[in-house]
Write a protein that holds these residues in place. Structure first.
Motif, PDB file in Angstrom:
ATOM      1  N   GLY A  44       0.793  -1.217   0.000  1.00 23.79           N
ATOM      2  CA  GLY A  44       0.000   0.000   0.000  1.00 23.79           C
ATOM      3  C   GLY A  44       0.827   1.268   0.000  1.00 23.79           C
ATOM      4  O   GLY A  44       0.278   2.367  -0.123  1.00 23.79           O
ATOM      5  N   ARG A  45       2.145   1.119   0.155  1.00 20.90           N
ATOM      6  CA  ARG A  45       3.028   2.282   0.132  1.00 20.90           C
ATOM      7  C   ARG A  45       3.833   2.335  -1.159  1.00 20.90           C
ATOM      8  O   ARG A  45       4.876   2.957  -1.231  1.00 20.90           O
ATOM      9  N   ARG A  46       3.347   1.657  -2.192  1.00 25.24           N
ATOM     10  CA  ARG A  46       3.948   1.748  -3.528  1.00 25.24           C
ATOM     11  C   ARG A  46       3.006   2.521  -4.437  1.00 25.24           C
ATOM     12  O   ARG A  46       1.812   2.649  -4.147  1.00 25.24           O
ATOM     13  N   ASP A  47       3.550   2.992  -5.538  1.00 19.79           N
ATOM     14  CA  ASP A  47       2.765   3.854  -6.426  1.00 19.79           C
ATOM     15  C   ASP A  47       2.672   3.324  -7.850  1.00 19.79           C
ATOM     16  O   ASP A  47       2.080   3.985  -8.707  1.00 19.79           O
ATOM     17  N   ALA A  48       3.276   2.178  -8.114  1.00 26.01           N
ATOM     18  CA  ALA A  48       3.159   1.539  -9.428  1.00 26.01           C
ATOM     19  C   ALA A  48       3.200   0.031  -9.214  1.00 26.01           C
ATOM     20  O   ALA A  48       3.916  -0.451  -8.330  1.00 26.01           O
ATOM     21  N   PHE A  49       2.462  -0.708 -10.034  1.00 26.53           N
ATOM     22  CA  PHE A  49       2.264  -2.122  -9.763  1.00 26.53           C
ATOM     23  C   PHE A  49       2.376  -2.959 -11.036  1.00 26.53           C
ATOM     24  O   PHE A  49       2.248  -2.442 -12.146  1.00 26.53           O
ATOM     25  N   LEU A  50       2.597  -4.247 -10.831  1.00 25.92           N
ATOM     26  CA  LEU A  50       2.880  -5.233 -11.865  1.00 25.92           C
ATOM     27  C   LEU A  50       4.290  -4.991 -12.404  1.00 25.92           C
ATOM     28  O   LEU A  50       4.939  -4.006 -12.069  1.00 25.92           O
ATOM     29  N   HIS A  51       4.788  -5.902 -13.214  1.00 28.45           N
ATOM     30  CA  HIS A  51       6.208  -5.910 -13.554  1.00 28.45           C
ATOM     31  C   HIS A  51       6.676  -4.659 -14.282  1.00 28.45           C
ATOM     32  O   HIS A  51       7.836  -4.261 -14.179  1.00 28.45           O
ATOM     33  N   ASP A  52       5.769  -4.011 -15.022  1.00 27.13           N
ATOM     34  CA  ASP A  52       6.165  -2.837 -15.805  1.00 27.13           C
ATOM     35  C   ASP A  52       5.522  -1.547 -15.318  1.00 27.13           C
ATOM     36  O   ASP A  52       5.615  -0.513 -15.969  1.00 27.13           O
ATOM     37  N   GLY A  53       4.864  -1.608 -14.161  1.00 24.65           N
ATOM     38  CA  GLY A  53       4.253  -0.409 -13.609  1.00 24.65           C
ATOM     39  C   GLY A  53       3.021   0.068 -14.337  1.00 24.65           C
ATOM     40  O   GLY A  53       2.605   1.222 -14.177  1.00 24.65           O
ATOM     41  N   ARG A  54       2.387  -0.799 -15.108  1.00 23.68           N
ATOM     42  CA  ARG A  54       1.235  -0.376 -15.908  1.00 23.68           C
ATOM     43  C   ARG A  54       0.052   0.037 -15.038  1.00 23.68           C
ATOM     44  O   ARG A  54      -0.768   0.865 -15.455  1.00 23.68           O
ATOM     45  N   ALA A  55      -0.071  -0.556 -13.862  1.00 33.63           N
ATOM     46  CA  ALA A  55      -1.147  -0.180 -12.942  1.00 33.63           C
ATOM     47  C   ALA A  55      -0.628   0.894 -12.000  1.00 33.63           C
ATOM     48  O   ALA A  55       0.380   0.702 -11.326  1.00 33.63           O
TER      49      ALA A  55
END
Length: 593
Positions: A549-560
């Motif tokens: 919850g303290r990250r700002d980009a998700f999945l391997h390439d940050g697409r989310a």
């Protein structure tokens, strides 16, 4: 371009209530009479018209009181558990100190080189910075992991002359993790910077409202201050290019990562508009160049004459210039300079060497470092202590462009993607992973290609940072430091407990633990979850969900770009369909980890 001149050194209260005297160790016989411990000075304040320097120590929770004329410690006072900031109030008798470990703001009274804690108040967990506004009648505290600002009033106690007291006035939740702050002399507004990425928020402290939120092309904002005339805001930061690769050429020529001092016009900052409008009328300066890079710029100080100092944390140097955009002298100081304070007469600068337990004294006119003030004896460093020095050192990389800290800010992540050889090839940039809790989340890399953490450390130095081959001891020390990194404590989520409980049920029912098994919330395998990268990889090792919850980009390439997007937009994994209520509850649960 001619490399800048390198100027080297010329020489070498126990609290039981709200108002208690701090326990003080006298240093009348020199630093040797002080306790042997790690102090880690992280903030400085100058009092007594420049005759005394106070250092707030992050490791020991103490204040070191330094005689500026004789350049020696005269006392050390234990006032907290782990300090992260210190600000002197305009009245000359009070200071505000932030205790990051205790989660408190302290009101400190200063007189005749002694201090006492006159008040303390709990603020949002993990407070890191404080600014005083309204002539010292209000303070704003930034708490990184809580993603919250706390507003505190400083009110006179009754009867008149009985001192000040701290009162919570309110709080404001932010959509990012805050760290650096800057305030106008008049008080409002307050500018708040992202601790990891490039977002800047303009906050009205009186209405406790977010006025604007925009994003700079930046990360690792570690220095931010208004110019003396109040017309510009100076920001020290880095820029990581997703388009570059970690080849020797891209690192050498500064294509991968650069270190900047950015000047923003206050008019552009306050005027509503898109992100790009924030740069209108601004300027951007490189703090280093090919052959003499300037890894990890940090704290900024400006003298009344307009001289500018930028701490180059990764290089163990400061950059001193006659003004913004003027050529800078690079001056060697102690390890990881984390704070800079300029004497009221503008003659001297004091630099907190956070990993050396020292304060460097620099003559502004000449750039000489005539003395270094030892804050006290320190114990022998552990392997993890030595590893921390390496982690924050840009000298580990080719030409000093970057340190481990540059991408893994404070052991976390800058939220960006980088094209490394972590997956064995170029052409498919991957999100920079958080290293918090990394020791228990092997194998490592997005493609699970590294079975040993120390092997991954060695590979990162050689193929990402393009440094020279590290020694086995260096790799062991860095691995020990990484093993000591832990995620923030759970329980910082703002969701109601019932939603978290329901979200745990969704997590179980949808078999999320098949890939993200508690307690580490990962598994040591690769999975095809319906995603593919540019290189054709379809199987990925699941990252740990601790502190997700303290990250700002998700999945391997940050697409989310949010946890909600992972499920609502990307339908992860493999076309998963969840109701809006299920998504709300699942996000609440994940943010609680």
């Amino acid at each position: 371009m001619t490399p800048p001149t390198i100027l080297r050194a010329m020489g070498a209260l126990g609290l039981a209530g709200l108002v208690m005297m701090a326990s003080a160790a006298s240093a009348a016989d020199g630093p040797g009479s002080l306790a042997r411990r790690l102090r880690r000075p992280v903030a400085l304040a100058i009092v007594d018209g420049g005759k005394t320097v106070l250092a707030a120590n992050g490791k020991s929770g103490s204040l070191s009181i330094v005689d500026a004329d004789n350049r020696r410690v005269v006392a050390e006072c234990d006032i907290g558990r782990g300090l992260s900031d210190l600000v002197a109030l305009p009245d000359g008798r009070h200071l505000l100190a932030v205790d990051r470990i205790a989660g408190e703001l302290l009101l400190v009274e200063y007189r005749d080189r002694s201090v006492r804690v006159a008040g303390r108040v709990a603020v949002a967990p993990d407070p890191v910075r404080v600014v005083a506004i309204e002539g010292g009648s209000m303070a704003v505290v930034a708490s990184t992991w809580s993603r919250r600002l706390t507003f505190v009033r400083l009110k006179p106690r009754a009867p008149e002359g009985a001192g000040l007291e701290l009162m919570i006035a309110g709080s404001l939740d932010l959509p990012f993790s805050p760290r650096e702050m800057a305030a106008f002399d008049g008080g409002a507004p307050v500018v708040v910077a992202d601790a990891f990425g490039g977002r800047l928020a303009v906050v009205d402290p009186y209405r406790r409202a977010l006025e604007s939120l925009r994003t700079l092309p930046a990360h690792n904002i570690r220095g931010m201050v208004f110019s003396p005339d109040g017309r510009t805001l100076l920001v020290a930061h880095q820029v990581l290019s997703r388009l570059a690769r970690t080849t020797f050429d891209d690192v050498h020529w500064g294509q991968l990562i650069r270190n900047h001092l950015r000047v923003l016009r206050v008019e552009s900052l306050l005027k509503p508009g898109p992100d790009a409008a924030l740069l209108d009328g601004g300027r951007l300066f490189d703090l280093g160049d090919v052959g003499y890079a300037a890894g990890d710029p940090g704290a900024i100080a400006i003298s009344r004459r307009g001289e500018v100092i930028v701490a180059l944390e990764g290089m163990d140097e400061i950059a001193l210039s006659a003004g913004v955009g003027e050529g800078a002298h690079r001056i060697v100081v102690g390890r990881r300079p984390s704070a800079v304070a300029i004497s009221p007469d503008g003659v001297l600068a004091y630099v907190a060497d956070s990993l050396d337990n020292t304060i460097s004294v620099v003559v502004m006119a000449t750039g000489q470092r005539p003395s270094t003030i030892a804050l006290g004896p320190r114990p022998e460093l552990t392997s993890a202590d030595r590893g921390e020095r390496l982690f924050s050192s840009a000298r580990l990389s080719h030409d000093g462009w970057m340190s481990c800290q540059s991408c893994h800010t404070d052991g976390h992540t800058n939220g960006l993607a980088c094209d490394t050889l972590g997956d064995g090839s170029y052409g498919a940039p991957k999100q920079v992973p958080s290293l918090l809790g990394v020791a228990t989340t092997g194998p490592w890399t997005w493609t699970a290609s590294m079975a040993r953490l120390d092997d991954q450390v060695r590979k990162s130095i050689l193929t990402t940072m393009r440094g020279t081959k590290p020694s086995d001891d260096q790799v062991a020390d860095l691995t020990a430091y990484l093993a000591a990194l832990e995620p923030p404590s759970p329980g910082l989520a703002k969701a109601i407990p019932d939603a978290i409980t329901r979200g745990r049920g969704v997590f179980t029912a949808r078999k999320c633990a098949s890939c993200h098994e508690p307690p580490t919330y990962t598994t040591p395998r690769k999975y095809d979850v319906g995603l593919a990268d540019e290189a054709g990889n379809r199987e990925f090792n699941p990252p740990s969900l601790r502190a997700v919850g303290r990250r700002d980009a998700f999945l391997h390439d940050g697409r989310a770009r949010s946890l909600r997007d992972v499920f609502a937009a990307e339908h992860h994994p493999r076309g998963l369909e969840l109701s809006p209520r299920e998504i709300d509850d699942l996000v609440a649960f994940l943010e609680s980890l």
